[in-house]
Design an enzyme around this catalytic site. Structure first.
Site, short mmCIF file in Angstrom:
data_model
loop_
_atom_site.label_atom_id
_atom_site.label_comp_id
_atom_site.label_asym_id
_atom_site.label_seq_id
_atom_site.Cartn_x
_atom_site.Cartn_y
_atom_site.Cartn_z
N ASP A 89 34.45 52.38 10.81
CA ASP A 89 35.29 53.57 10.72
C ASP A 89 36.43 53.22 9.76
O ASP A 89 37.07 52.18 9.92
CB ASP A 89 35.90 53.93 12.07
CG ASP A 89 34.91 54.53 13.05
OD1 ASP A 89 33.70 54.57 12.74
OD2 ASP A 89 35.35 54.97 14.13
N HIS A 145 29.48 46.95 11.80
CA HIS A 145 28.05 47.11 12.08
C HIS A 145 27.24 46.88 10.80
O HIS A 145 27.76 46.99 9.68
CB HIS A 145 27.78 48.52 12.62
CG HIS A 145 28.45 48.80 13.93
ND1 HIS A 145 27.75 49.00 15.10
CD2 HIS A 145 29.76 48.90 14.27
CE1 HIS A 145 28.60 49.21 16.09
NE2 HIS A 145 29.83 49.15 15.61
N SER A 249 41.78 45.37 8.74
CA SER A 249 41.62 44.88 7.39
C SER A 249 40.68 45.77 6.60
O SER A 249 40.74 46.98 6.70
CB SER A 249 41.13 43.44 7.38
OG SER A 249 41.25 42.93 6.08
#
Length: 282
Positions: A89, A145, A249
């Site tokens: 995200d 992911h 980050s």
């Protein structure tokens, strides 16, 4: 504050040491009342949607909360073995093609794939391929992911500094992503080689891989570069958890030339979520 003044002030700080200290604090099992108050305050400050994650009582430390999982089913993974999905995200910072092995950091600032990856041979394989840079803010879900299914064939750990990766740093610090600590995961996919680069940042800066318990977490005192190529690659599924940031980050995806075309909607500041399609075959 002026960008250059902000960066000049940061140059005076022992960023890695402060980040290790902050990291130790986030891993402290504080009394429940203190822990819950800190998590609620952080959630209010950054607008975190607490309905997406397990109840706060489930976390033993603030660090566990920061790298929190999502409730099942909230990030469906787009189907198709040749469909690239967002690994995190976040917000798009830059996308493009690594022409001449160069990637854009910000207007007027670029850097090389070789410096980013810490491996010139690997950079040669990815020269001319598509890339995407995704920034994770404090409010975002911070697990990473796999963007495609396939096999993890190795990793590269590159120690470094821990500058912030906010807009001011991106606009001002030359080669920011090649200066900060990073963990490069190498993935063999139906669309060729893919490098997933997790770049650490100031405050905690730890990146933890889930696919290999022996992969080094970042921001260790006296750390040295490490490289591993697996004799037996590790099979992984698209959307499977690769690892997590233990504070925020940036993730940078790089692909082999001529194999992947990224979606045209991936313009700077466009929001993406895990599992959303972001590209496909060139």
């Amino acid at each position: 504050m002026n960008d250059h003044l902000f960066i000049s002030a940061l140059r005076l700080l022992p960023k890695n040491a402060l980040s290790r200290l902050a990291g130790a604090a986030t891993r402290w099992e504080a009394p429940a009342a203190v822990r819950l108050a800190a998590m609620k305050a952080f959630a209010r400050r950054y607008g975190i949607d607490l309905t997406e994650c397990p109840d706060l009582e489930a976390y033993r430390t603030f660090g566990e909360f920061f790298a929190r999982p999502l409730r099942p089913g909230l990030r469906p993974i787009a189907g198709g073995e040749n469909v690239v999905v967002s690994p995190v995200d976040g917000a798009i910072s830059e996308t493009g093609v690594a022409t001449g092995g160069k990637l854009v950091q910000a207007k007027g600032i670029d850097y090389t794939a070789a410096a980013l990856l810490g491996d010139a041979g690997l950079a040669d394989r990815l020269e001319g391929g598509a890339y995407a840079t995704i920034y994770l803010s404090p409010r975002d879900y911070h697990r990473i992911h796999f963007p495609l299914g396939g096999e993890v064939i190795g990793y590269r750990y590159v120690p470094g500094r821990l500058w912030p990766v906010n807009a001011a740093s991106v606009r001002t610090v030359p080669g920011l992503f090649t200066v900060n600590e990073r963990l490069v995961t190498l993935l063999r996919t139906p669309l060729g080689l893919c490098a997933v680069v997790a770049v650490g940042a100031m405050v905690v800066g730890r990146v933890k891989a889930y696919y290999d318990p022996h992969a080094p977490p970042t921001n260790l005192r006296g750390a040295r570069p490490r490289a591993r190529d697996y004799e037996t690659p590790l099979p992984v599924g698209k959307g499977q958890e690769l690892g997590a940031f233990e504070m925020g980050s940036t993730v940078i995806l790089l692909f082999e030339p001529g194999r992947v075309r990224l979606d045209g909607r991936l313009v700077p500041e466009a929001r993406v979520k895990v599992g959303e399609p972001i590209g496909g075959p060139a």
